[in-house]
Each structure stands twice: as C-alpha cells, then as structure tokens.
Design an enzyme around this catalytic site. Structure first.
Site, PDB file in Angstrom:
ATOM      1  N   LYS A   1       0.848  -1.192   0.000  1.00  6.43           N
ATOM      2  CA  LYS A   1       0.000   0.000   0.000  1.00  6.43           C
ATOM      3  C   LYS A   1       0.886   1.246   0.000  1.00  6.43           C
ATOM      4  O   LYS A   1       1.855   1.319   0.756  1.00  6.43           O
ATOM      5  CB  LYS A   1      -0.884  -0.020   1.250  1.00  6.43           C
TER       6      LYS A   1
ATOM      7  N   SER B   1      -9.731   1.811   2.760  1.00  4.79           N
ATOM      8  CA  SER B   1      -8.831   2.560   1.916  1.00  4.79           C
ATOM      9  C   SER B   1      -7.757   1.728   1.205  1.00  4.79           C
ATOM     10  O   SER B   1      -7.130   2.230   0.277  1.00  4.79           O
ATOM     11  CB  SER B   1      -8.140   3.635   2.746  1.00  4.79           C
TER      12      SER B   1
ATOM     13  N   SER C   1      -9.996  -0.424   6.927  1.00  2.00           N
ATOM     14  CA  SER C   1      -9.343  -0.247   5.624  1.00  2.00           C
ATOM     15  C   SER C   1      -8.642  -1.477   5.053  1.00  2.00           C
ATOM     16  O   SER C   1      -8.260  -1.482   3.885  1.00  2.00           O
ATOM     17  CB  SER C   1      -8.342   0.909   5.684  1.00  2.00           C
TER      18      SER C   1
END
Lengths: 95, 472
Positions: B79, B154, B178
């Site tokens: 990420k 997210s 997330s």
C-alpha cells in the site's frame, strides 16, 4: 451548525487555504457530520475514564540519546527539501 | 500453470522444487499487471527493475542449493502509505506526489530480510481516508469483480491487486476497516491485528491510536505466514509489543462463537445477512456453540470513531507544511505559503477531517467532543471485554452491503462513514479481526468477520482456517 465564520477560524488554525466556494461547501458538510456525531450526547459518561492507549501501555521510555545520521541518510533527506542552501533547509522569515 | 494465481504457500513449494524460478514468478505477476493495470488502476508505482534484480538474487541462491525462507522470491504489493526505501510514496496525495521514501518501514525491513520481492505500490484513498478507493488523487481503483463498482477502501489497490492476481499477496493498513472492508468487497483474506502487534514505523500516520498494518492474502494460511514475519516489538514504535499469547491448537467442537445482535439490524443487506449466517451455521454443524451476545454501544461506534480519527488526523497532517518535503507553494509570506500548499495538496476528505479535527480539539469544544469520544471509546472496549468473558470469538458481517457502485456515496460523507459500521469498533477496542470470503451475491464477494480479544490474533487465524477447510 457550523457557520462560515467558524470555518474561517478553523482554516486559519489548521493553515488550510479555502476558496469562498469551498467555505460554503465545507460549512454545509461539516454541519451534517457534526449533527451525526452529536449522537454521543445520548451516552452517559459521567464516571467513565477516557481511553487514549487501548492496550494499557503506560510511560514507555528509552534513553534520551540521538543517533548520528550517515551522510547517505542526510543526503536522502536533503534531496526531499523543496528549498535548500549549503545543506541547510531554507525557511521564510517568521518574524 | 498460471503462476500469477498461486498462493504464497504454492509459490514457495514451486520455487523449492524448481518448478519455476523467482524471475518467472515475478515476470508472470508483472505481465498480469501490465495487462490489467490500465483498467483496474491498482498500482501507482511499479518497480519492475528492482523487483527483477531481487528475483535474480533469489534464483542464484536456489541454484547454489541455499535454503530459502517461506516468503523468499515471492512478489508482493505494498500500500502506498508504507515507506519502501528509494521508491516513491505518495499516500495517493498531491502533497506527496514526488516524495521518495528515504528509509524502509519496519515491516518492509523485516520482509526484505527474508527475501520478499517488492513489485509495486498500490493505490488507496488519500492518506488512507475513505471506504471506496475513490478519494485517490491519482484516479480511483475499480473492483475486478465488477468494473462499475468500487473495490472498497482505503486499501483499495492492495485488495484489487490480490483479487486480480496482480500480486501474490499485499500489505494494507487498517484504521477503521481499511484492510477488512476492501478484502470483503474483493473476496480475499484481510487481517487487522491487535493494536501494537505490528510496528507502525514507516506507515504514513492517519490516526496513531488506531492505525495497524496487516496482510491481505488469498488464503488464511498465507495471512498467518506474513503476520509471523512482520509481527513483534520494534524499538522505533513505542506502542508495539510482543505478546505472550496462547498458541495451542484449538478445536472447533465446543468453540464458543458470539453473534452480536446489534450487527444484524436494519440497514444490512438481507443477502449479506443470509451469507454470513450460513457461514456461521457451518461452524455450528461442526460442533461450535453459537451464542447471541450484545455490544450495546455499537450504534455509537461510528460517531465516536469520526471524532477521534479526525482529531488525530488533524494533528498528524499538520506536518505537511511544504518546508522539509512534499509540495511547496510559494507565498508572499510564511503563512500564505502554508495556506497555498495545503489548499493545493489536500483533497476534499482530507480537508474535511483536518477541519473537523481542529474543531473538536479547539478550546471550548475539547470536552464536548474529543474527551467525550474517548470516554465512549472506553465503553465500547468494555462491551468487548464483557462479551469475551463468555465467548471465544465473535462473528458477523464486515460491511452491511457488497461493493457499491462508483460515485454512489461520493456526495454524502455521512453515508460513506456508515459503511464502516461493523469495522470501526474493532479499532477503537484495539482487538484483532479478520475478513474471509464467505460467499457471493451474484458475482460480488461477501466477507465474514471474525473478531477476537486483544492479542488473540493467532486464535482468530485458527478459527478462520477452519472455515477454509470446511469449504474446500
């Protein structure tokens, strides 16, 4: 309800530049969010202690000593600085 | 054999048996990315060259008959809120568009040490703020199962990459869901660990009392493998801890599973409810005891979460001042420079949270909002403490709906926040939780959430693995 004046105060405190249009938009949206979080008023909290650290750690300490960075490390950091001179970070006058 | 489809375990076995090389495995994943990324937009940066040179090094080790570790030579996606030395780290924000990470996050250091291959950085909601992947400054990510729908957020890019075979596994981060919510929307496994079990050093901070890095994988077994490498105390994160948890093998017979009744009320999609209940039913058939329990403060979790998360975010994001790194707009004076930099650099959701956080922390409002939310947080944690005296784990949905349509919730922040209704309590209480694929509505995946008490990460992984075994 969050007024435009409050939005202006908040944007000053948080150093966020906002256009007139944005001020209006955020005043509407933040008012809705505020109304939503006001739900917490229903909860009785008189004798409850606040939680900031959830696993119960307290006073984690270490020796108060720094570590000298290598030139390679400082080079990498300096390369990220938008404005520098002679390996110093350049800042506008504060006073 | 389609190498990009392999799990960590299968990749490791294949490498050891010399069925394929690490370069071949890495190239297979890279070619999948090249074929699909334009459409899915899971990756913001692809580090092809360094990935292939890392892979060559592993292949030489194999050739020289050296032992390789379980993650060695296997490509993962990271990420883009987690720092990988020398590679761009944008947090999907214009303010960090050209920021090159000057060091490795601790999790990256640990993975590098065991020979993991970093293949690229994945898209996300800017500064990990969002539940759909739409808040990225560099374009939204699409759900590989339905290109008209969001992948969740997210950790949008990490979930889409793993689901679409553009990575063997990935790292995500979870502040209020997330990792788990996009894992549910994309049909993969996502683990949010107990607060402190994984170091946050090198994770771009959103809300520091809630943030945790965790694995996003194709199987529960893989999640366990990654967790075992990245977990443990780190001197650079003073909130990280080693744990003395019980590692003994548990049995499904007699396992006490609590079902929070507040997780099955109005608002949940009836098909999601059906799938989740059916999954829980499978445990019951294998001998587990199902008990209905109550987490009475559930309805206050989302408002409590948004006060705390905004407060912490407004403090954490004050650092983007355009002086030491990141976007830097010039002004007439110092203040004008700040104002212009932040205005140009931050997207709407980030601005909303900074403003909201500033509001709830400001003089006169601190007690009414922030302090009150911290007290409600205590009550939410107590709900879990009480319930875990009666049951071993909790089970419920991850999200009230499957993946929603792109654009559906963008104009209404509150309705977007409510998609986190089953995930934020876990972060507020600091407990571990995992999302595992439980079924589909049409072609849209739906996850089952398994929650445990603090430091019971290994136990929920074991319980999740039972489901995989029952289903295979």
């Amino acid at each position: 309800m969050i007024t435009k004046k409050e939005i202006e105060d908040m944007s000053k405190l948080s150093r966020l530049g906002l256009s007139e249009k944005e001020k209006e938009k955020f005043s509407k949206e933040l008012s809705a969010i505020l109304e939503f979080v006001n739900k917490l008023d229903e909860v009785k909290i008189d004798k409850i202690k606040p939680t900031a650290q959830v696993t119960g750690l307290e006073n984690v300490s270490r020796k108060d000593s720094g570590r000298k960075k290598t030139k390679k490390e400082t080079d990498k950091l300096l390369a990220l600085v938008p404005d520098s001179e002679n390996r110093h970070v350049k800042v506008r006058a504060i006073l | 054999m389609k190498l990009d489809k392999l799990t960590i375990k299968q990749s490791n076995q294949g490498l050891k048996k010399k069925d394929f090389s690490s370069v071949e495995l890495t190239e297979a994943v890279l070619s999948r990315i090249k074929k699909r990324n334009q459409e899915i937009n899971a990756y913001l940066t692809i580090s092809e060259e360094s990935a292939l040179s890392q892979a060559k090094r592993v292949d030489n080790k194999i050739k020289n008959k050296e032992e390789i570790s379980i993650l060695e030579g296997i490509p993962l996606a990271v990420k883009d809120a987690i720092l990988v030395d020398g590679i761009k780290c944008t947090s999907a924000s214009k303010i960090l568009e050209n920021y090159i990470a000057p060091y490795d996050a601790t999790v990256i250091k640990r993975l590098r040490k065991v020979g993991a291959i970093f293949i690229g950085k994945t898209n996300l909601d800017e500064f990990t703020m969002g539940a759909s992947g739409e808040n990225s400054a560099f374009g939204l990510t699409k759900n590989p199962y339905d290109l008209e729908r969001v992948p969740g957020g997210s950790s949008s890019g990490s979930a889409a990459a793993v689901a679409d075979d553009q990575a063997i596994y990935a790292l995500g981060s979870d502040t209020g869901g997330s990792i788990r919510q996009p894992s549910s929307f994309c049909g993969i496994v996502g683990l949010k660990t107990t607060y402190g079990r994984v170091s946050r050093y090198g994770l771009i901070a959103h809300a520091s009392s809630l943030d945790q890095i965790g694995p996003m994988t194709k199987t529960v077994e893989d999640a366990r493998i990654v967790f075992d490498i990245i977990k443990g105390k780190d001197v650079k994160d003073s909130t990280s801890m080693d744990s003395q948890n019980d590692e003994s093998q548990i049995k499904i017979e007699g396992l006490k599973i609590g079902i929070p009744k507040e997780y099955f009320v109005k608002g949940i999609d009836p098909d999601v409810e059906k799938i989740v209940k059916k999954a829980i039913n499978k445990y019951e058939k294998m001998g587990a005891n199902i008990v209905e329990v109550s987490l009475p403060h559930t309805e206050y979790a989302v408002p409590c979460y948004y006060i705390i998360v905004s407060a912490e975010a407004s403090a954490n994001l004050a650092r983007y001042d355009g002086i030491r790194y990141g976007l830097s707009e010039k002004g007439e004076n110092l203040l004008e420079g700040y104002l212009k930099t932040k205005q140009k650099g931050f997207g709407d959701e980030v601005t909303r949270r900074i403003m909201m956080g500033t509001y709830v922390l400001s003089a006169g409002y601190y007690d009414a909002y922030y302090l009150k939310a911290q007290k409600v947080r205590t009550l939410i944690k107590q709900d879990f403490d009480d319930v875990f005296k009666k049951v071993d784990v909790l089970m419920g949905p991850v999200s009230p709906t499957p993946a929603f349509k792109i654009g559906e919730k963008m104009d209404d922040p509150v309705s977007m926040y409510l998609t986190d209704i089953y995930t934020v309590s876990v972060n507020l209480a600091g407990i571990p939780a995992i999302s595992i694929p439980a079924g589909e509505i049409g072609n849209l995946p739906v996850g089952l959430q398994i929650m445990g008490k603090q430091f019971d990460d290994e136990r929920i992984l074991q319980v999740a693995k039972f489901y995989e075994e029952m289903s295979s």
